[in-house]
Design a protein around this motif. Structure first.
Motif, PDB file in Angstrom:
ATOM      1  N   ARG A  44      -5.756  -6.786  18.568  1.00 16.31           N
ATOM      2  CA  ARG A  44      -5.021  -6.443  18.078  1.00 16.31           C
ATOM      3  C   ARG A  44      -4.990  -4.690  17.363  1.00 16.31           C
ATOM      4  O   ARG A  44      -3.716  -4.478  17.119  1.00 16.31           O
ATOM      5  N   LEU A  45      -5.606  -3.764  17.571  1.00 15.13           N
ATOM      6  CA  LEU A  45      -5.499  -2.524  16.505  1.00 15.13           C
ATOM      7  C   LEU A  45      -5.574  -1.741  17.651  1.00 15.13           C
ATOM      8  O   LEU A  45      -4.536  -0.717  17.120  1.00 15.13           O
ATOM      9  N   PRO A  53       1.097   0.444  17.135  1.00 14.15           N
ATOM     10  CA  PRO A  53       2.319   0.980  16.463  1.00 14.15           C
ATOM     11  C   PRO A  53       2.307  -0.141  15.716  1.00 14.15           C
ATOM     12  O   PRO A  53       2.367  -1.595  14.911  1.00 14.15           O
ATOM     13  N   GLY A  54       2.659   0.693  14.702  1.00 15.68           N
ATOM     14  CA  GLY A  54       3.260   0.372  13.120  1.00 15.68           C
ATOM     15  C   GLY A  54       1.558  -0.129  12.132  1.00 15.68           C
ATOM     16  O   GLY A  54       2.160  -0.251  10.567  1.00 15.68           O
ATOM     17  N   LEU A  55       0.617  -0.063  13.071  1.00 11.29           N
ATOM     18  CA  LEU A  55      -0.200   0.100  12.322  1.00 11.29           C
ATOM     19  C   LEU A  55      -1.299   1.419  11.436  1.00 11.29           C
ATOM     20  O   LEU A  55      -0.615   2.772  12.694  1.00 11.29           O
ATOM     21  N   SER A  58      -7.265   3.313   7.392  1.00 10.75           N
ATOM     22  CA  SER A  58      -8.170   3.862   6.704  1.00 10.75           C
ATOM     23  C   SER A  58      -9.491   4.868   6.900  1.00 10.75           C
ATOM     24  O   SER A  58     -10.026   3.470   6.216  1.00 10.75           O
ATOM     25  N   ILE A  80      -7.297  -1.566   6.937  1.00 11.81           N
ATOM     26  CA  ILE A  80      -6.265  -1.118   7.841  1.00 11.81           C
ATOM     27  C   ILE A  80      -5.450  -1.683   7.245  1.00 11.81           C
ATOM     28  O   ILE A  80      -5.019  -2.855   6.430  1.00 11.81           O
ATOM     29  N   VAL A  81      -4.201  -0.692   7.351  1.00  9.69           N
ATOM     30  CA  VAL A  81      -2.672  -1.108   6.649  1.00  9.69           C
ATOM     31  C   VAL A  81      -1.750  -0.722   7.190  1.00  9.69           C
ATOM     32  O   VAL A  81      -1.673   0.420   8.147  1.00  9.69           O
ATOM     33  N   PRO A  82      -0.383  -1.203   6.950  1.00 11.78           N
ATOM     34  CA  PRO A  82       0.610  -0.659   7.480  1.00 11.78           C
ATOM     35  C   PRO A  82       1.070   0.920   7.853  1.00 11.78           C
ATOM     36  O   PRO A  82       0.173   1.921   7.145  1.00 11.78           O
ATOM     37  N   ALA A  83       2.081   1.090   8.653  1.00 10.43           N
ATOM     38  CA  ALA A  83       1.835   2.945   9.297  1.00 10.43           C
ATOM     39  C   ALA A  83       3.001   3.013   7.928  1.00 10.43           C
ATOM     40  O   ALA A  83       3.459   2.485   7.946  1.00 10.43           O
ATOM     41  N   ILE A  84       3.189   4.116   7.670  1.00 10.82           N
ATOM     42  CA  ILE A  84       3.881   4.567   6.739  1.00 10.82           C
ATOM     43  C   ILE A  84       4.830   5.187   7.691  1.00 10.82           C
ATOM     44  O   ILE A  84       5.186   6.299   7.460  1.00 10.82           O
ATOM     45  N   ALA A  85       6.155   4.579   8.083  1.00 14.87           N
ATOM     46  CA  ALA A  85       7.334   4.970   8.881  1.00 14.87           C
ATOM     47  C   ALA A  85       8.368   4.480   7.717  1.00 14.87           C
ATOM     48  O   ALA A  85       8.674   3.657   7.233  1.00 14.87           O
TER      49      ALA A  85
ATOM     50  N   GLU B  99       7.324  10.930  12.376  1.00 18.26           N
ATOM     51  CA  GLU B  99       6.504   9.907  11.043  1.00 18.26           C
ATOM     52  C   GLU B  99       6.351   8.259  11.303  1.00 18.26           C
ATOM     53  O   GLU B  99       6.096   7.419  10.418  1.00 18.26           O
ATOM     54  N   PRO B 101       6.069   5.292  15.307  1.00 21.06           N
ATOM     55  CA  PRO B 101       6.340   4.197  16.537  1.00 21.06           C
ATOM     56  C   PRO B 101       7.748   4.451  16.486  1.00 21.06           C
ATOM     57  O   PRO B 101       8.446   4.008  15.683  1.00 21.06           O
ATOM     58  N   VAL B 175       1.447  -8.580  10.368  1.00 23.09           N
ATOM     59  CA  VAL B 175       1.115  -6.829  10.072  1.00 23.09           C
ATOM     60  C   VAL B 175       0.479  -6.857   8.615  1.00 23.09           C
ATOM     61  O   VAL B 175       1.133  -7.614   7.771  1.00 23.09           O
ATOM     62  N   PRO B 176      -0.836  -6.396   8.829  1.00 16.94           N
ATOM     63  CA  PRO B 176      -1.278  -5.614  10.178  1.00 16.94           C
ATOM     64  C   PRO B 176      -2.579  -6.225  10.506  1.00 16.94           C
ATOM     65  O   PRO B 176      -3.203  -6.763  10.175  1.00 16.94           O
ATOM     66  N   PHE B 193      -0.771  -9.603   2.287  1.00 15.19           N
ATOM     67  CA  PHE B 193      -1.682  -8.837   1.466  1.00 15.19           C
ATOM     68  C   PHE B 193      -2.322  -9.959   0.219  1.00 15.19           C
ATOM     69  O   PHE B 193      -1.069 -10.272  -0.264  1.00 15.19           O
ATOM     70  N   PRO B 353       6.102   0.670   3.623  1.00 16.11           N
ATOM     71  CA  PRO B 353       5.538   0.959   2.515  1.00 16.11           C
ATOM     72  C   PRO B 353       6.342   0.154   1.442  1.00 16.11           C
ATOM     73  O   PRO B 353       5.577   0.445  -0.301  1.00 16.11           O
TER      74      PRO B 353
END
Lengths: 88, 766
Positions: A44-45, A53-55, A58, A80-85, B99, B101, B175-176, B193, B353
């Motif tokens: 998963r990670l 991707p996408g993760l 922290s 484990i958090v979403p990537a800021i993108a 920034e 993927p 996600v996540p 979450f 975000p």
């Protein structure tokens, strides 16, 4: 041992536990140990030796850019958090 | 009224004793910019340069049955024609670019459609010709056979069972870390979450407010259209001149889309006329490159304005349901958010975000968040200044305002009672380090604007808070110390908001010299170390940190030179305020520079950083406005933006970011939206019809910089650029409510929408 907060989408792997402990002085070792205890964690990670991707991970409240080589301390707290993108 | 305003105020950190930081030197690129000599991407001229144009889809969703380019290729003056058939097959590879993927197949298919067009304006083919007029003529000669497919532009409709699928095999990312769903749908990502027991907390709450909100597709609106020139040389070296927020990211994207070694691609960043997140992805660069390879000439493409609106990535439209509960004292006890953002044509938008920002200003014990990215037949959404945060701030700040009203509490007091602070745990997990939301709210409450009465009919005042992350990422810098005491600084961050100067000032402060003695240059990808994009409010923080490290290296090397002069150990040489000293010896930085050539040669220093100590930014905005109840037009009367900015390196640029972000947020709030017909065609792809605010629409924006230093940066720098766009829609909606009694839950609050609301609610006057 480090504390890993397990997001709801992954709690099926931990039998519903939202928080687990694991050893490992790097993110790679930590996830490897988690995968032994809770099979499926690594898939998963980690993708191709990178955080999937996408993760984002922290560690002690700082999102790391060190990927699987990020240092984990004995008392680290991992989220484990979403990537800021802006799109992927 | 405006003469009473204190337009710019700084609440300083009492420990602050900097010499250069906090001053306002003239920007290093100012003369070139105001005299028109600065070179933008469309100014590039090369021997043998030809021009190209893009053929865009007239359909919003269709299968491409065939493309016949033979007539166009035979047209006099045409040198090359390209389609996606000229791109390599990229499979399903995902690369981490800039920034985040990027799915390379989607990136390539967005540059030139493959098999299907997914939105009206989707690029299908391109023609290079002796000039752009011939190229445009030839576009008409390309025959594309389409099989139209059902069009869907609304995220909620696209989520329904049985909705037409844009990508037949798309499985939702959970996600996540949740793997993938099993059934294909238009939902590309589902974020979830949860903390505590929201059900019980809502049950026990004293007051619960639940509302639904929508926002529309909004473009970044940069004044400079996308442009790129590519020259694929006979030796296989590809050079690209681009209007980009990241030359290294543009290099990686171009290299990956074309599957050529990265060492064969050089990107030269030109000056940039705005980006705001929209110039991170490539659109033209791979296309110009392929055309150049085909015709053996440098090829330039500049987008038309409608091409920019229809073919590049705006911010998503959204649907949001927010539920918030408080106890008798006003303490927030439970929060729930259900969010759906459209991601446009391809998977992967900004819902991540969004879910992380929705409750980020507040300390809420029990919370539950679900967020969805949904594919629809609109342009592929991309980052836009604090991507995903403005949407949710509009919704949550409206609900907070309504709670304050029901509690009969001052809206800032309610926010202060619940504000996130150092140690507050966000719903997505991490705990805040030192942040300045409390200080910012207190400054707002004590501001003359908030304390001044607002009189007159149909007038209202609103406040809102907002949050955005800062990111770190990688930066590099190289400096050459000159014999005359100046320093040439090479850095890789495209300068959008004055960062040449803000980076130079940090080097100047380190070296104890004047900012004017630094000569900064934004270098190409062959001339400076790897540097990530200009985005994420990171450049003054991270590239500034690289400059500080360069300064330390220079000082270390120059101590060695001073030691040579004084025949002592370098470790015995001290440096302070631009002066080297050892016992009775002393020499200024400039004086020592004059002796470098005779003590070992001029000095070069370099640094590459990947800082981890980035932090968060909070803003609070106050807005006074008047609603014309006859027309629904909203006039902003007074506007104040307050922000925890960390150390303001160059206060004018911080104020400029706060003012510019505020005006963009005002545009979201009052006018800006993509209008689509039932076929998914954008009806307003011009600056005339896509109504952005002008100087006539807004008053002078007052600013208050609250300098709460970031403990992880030697000068306390926080990111500044994105947070200011976040609070305006919420502040304006709250002000409209106070002016009219009507809670506006759909953006934009344009005259027709406000007028309709007034008519539906009776002639709401206050």
């Amino acid at each position: 041992m480090a504390i890993v907060h397990v997001p709801p989408q992954m709690q099926e792997l931990t039998g519903g536990l939202a928080e687990v402990e694991a050893e490992g002085n790097s993110l790679r070792r930590l996830i490897s140990n988690l995968d032994t205890a809770y099979p499926g964690f690594k898939d998963r990670l980690i993708k191709d030796d990178l955080v999937a991707p996408g993760l984002a991970i922290s560690i002690d409240n700082v999102v790391t850019s060190r990927g699987i080589f990020a240092e984990i301390l004995e008392d680290s707290v991992v989220h484990i958090v979403p990537a800021i993108a802006g799109g992927h | 009224m405006s003469e009473n305003f204190n337009h710019a105020q700084i609440i300083k950190d009492p420990e602050d004793n900097y010499k250069i930081l906090g001053t306002r030197p003239v920007r290093h690129d100012g003369v070139d910019k105001v005299t028109g000599r600065a070179v933008y991407a469309n100014d590039v001229q090369l021997q043998g340069l030809v021009e190209a144009a893009i053929l865009r889809s007239p359909e919003a969703h269709a299968r491409i049955l065939s493309i016949d380019t033979s007539e166009a290729e035979a047209h006099p003056g045409v040198l090359a024609v390209t389609t996606s058939a000229d791109f390599p097959d990229l499979g399903d590879k995902v690369a981490n670019l800039g920034e985040g993927p990027v799915n390379l197949a989607h990136l390539a298919a967005n540059c030139l459609a493959k098999d299907k067009v997914l939105y009206k304006g989707h690029a299908v083919a391109a023609v290079a010709a002796q000039n752009v007029h011939i190229a445009r003529e030839a576009l008409d000669l390309i025959k594309v056979e389409y099989e139209p497919l059902p069009v869907i532009t609304d995220a909620l409709e696209a989520m329904k069972d049985g909705a037409p699928l844009l990508h037949e095999g798309l499985l939702t990312n959970l996600v996540p870390g949740g793997g993938k769903a099993e059934t294909p749908s238009n939902v590309s990502d589902h974020h979830h979450f949860k903390r505590g027991d929201t059900e019980a907390a809502f049950e026990a709450a004293h007051i619960v407010v639940e509302r639904e909100f929508t926002t529309q597709t909004v473009h970044q609106g940069y004044i400079e259209p996308h442009a790129a020139t590519a020259h694929w040389n006979q030796d296989g070296q590809l050079t690209v001149w681009a209007s980009t927020q990241g030359s290294f990211s543009a290099r990686e994207q171009t290299s990956e889309v074309l599957q050529v070694p990265i060492s064969k691609v050089k990107v030269i960043p030109c000056e940039i006329g705005g980006g705001f997140g929209g110039k991170i992805p490539v659109y033209l660069e791979p296309v110009a490159a392929v055309l150049s390879r085909k015709c053996g000439r440098p090829v330039k493409i500049q987008m038309t304005r409608d091409g920019v609106f229809e073919g590049t990535g705006p911010t998503p439209a959204s649907f949001m349901r927010i539920k918030l509960g408080v106890d008798e004292t006003g303490k927030m006890t439970a929060g729930e958010a259900w969010l759906a953002y459209d991601t446009g044509a391809f998977p992967g938008g900004v819902i991540g975000p969004g879910v992380m920002c929705v409750f980020s200003c507040y300390d809420i014990e029990h919370a539950n968040i679900d967020g969805y990215d949904v594919c629809v037949n609109k342009p592929w959404t991309k980052a836009y200044r604090a991507p995903g945060s403005t949407h949710v701030a509009y919704a949550i700040e409206s609900v907070v305002d309504e709670l304050a009203e029901k509690l009969e509490m001052d809206p800032i007091d309610l926010r202060l009672l619940n504000a996130a602070r150092e140690g507050t745990k966000r719903v997505d997990g991490p705990v805040y380090p030192r942040i300045g939301l409390i200080e910012t709210l207190e400054a707002a409450k004590n501001h003359d604007h908030y304390k001044s009465p607002l009189e007159g009919p149909n007038r209202g005042r609103g406040v809102a808070a907002g949050f955005w992350f800062n990111i770190g990422l990688k930066s590099a810098a190289t400096a050459h110390v000159n014999a005359d005491g100046t320093v040439t600084l090479l850095e890789g961050s495209t300068d959008i908001g004055g960062t040449r100067t803000s980076i130079s000032m940090q080097l100047a402060e380190t070296l104890g010299i004047a900012a004017e003695d630094i000569n900064p240059k934004v270098a190409d990808t062959d001339s400076v170390g790897y540097t990530d994009i200009t985005g994420g409010s990171r450049v003054t923080f991270a590239t500034g940190l690289a400059a500080v490290e360069v300064g330390k290296d220079i000082i270390s090397q120059m101590k060695g030179r001073a030691a040579k002069l004084w025949e002592c150990e370098a470790a015995d040489v001290e440096f302070s305020d631009g002066v080297f000293s050892q016992e009775d010896n002393s020499i200024s930085f400039k004086e020592l520079c004059a002796k470098l050539n005779t003590t070992g040669g001029l000095i070069t220093a370099r640094a590459s950083v990947d800082p981890q100590g980035f932090t968060n930014g909070f803003g609070v905005h106050i807005c006074d406005l008047e609603v014309d109840v006859e027309t629904g037009k909203v006039q902003i009367l007074r506007y104040t933006a307050l922000q925890d900015a960390g150390k303001a390196i160059h206060p004018s640029y911080v104020e400029g970011q706060m003012q510019g972000g505020s005006v963009q947020g005002i545009g979201w709030a009052l006018n800006e939206e993509y209008l689509f017909d039932e076929k998914g065609h954008m009806l307003n792809p011009t600056m005339l019809d896509y109504r952005m605010p002008t100087a006539l629409d807004v008053p002078m924006i007052d600013t208050v910089i609250i300098e709460v230093p970031n403990p992880s940066h030697p000068f306390g720098v926080r990111g500044v650029g994105e947070t200011p766009i976040v609070p305006p829609p919420g502040a304006i909606a709250n002000a409209v409510k106070n002016a009219t009694g009507i809670r506006m839950t759909d953006l934009p609050m344009s005259p027709p929408r406000v007028h309709s609301a007034i008519m539906e609610n009776g002639n709401g006057t206050s």
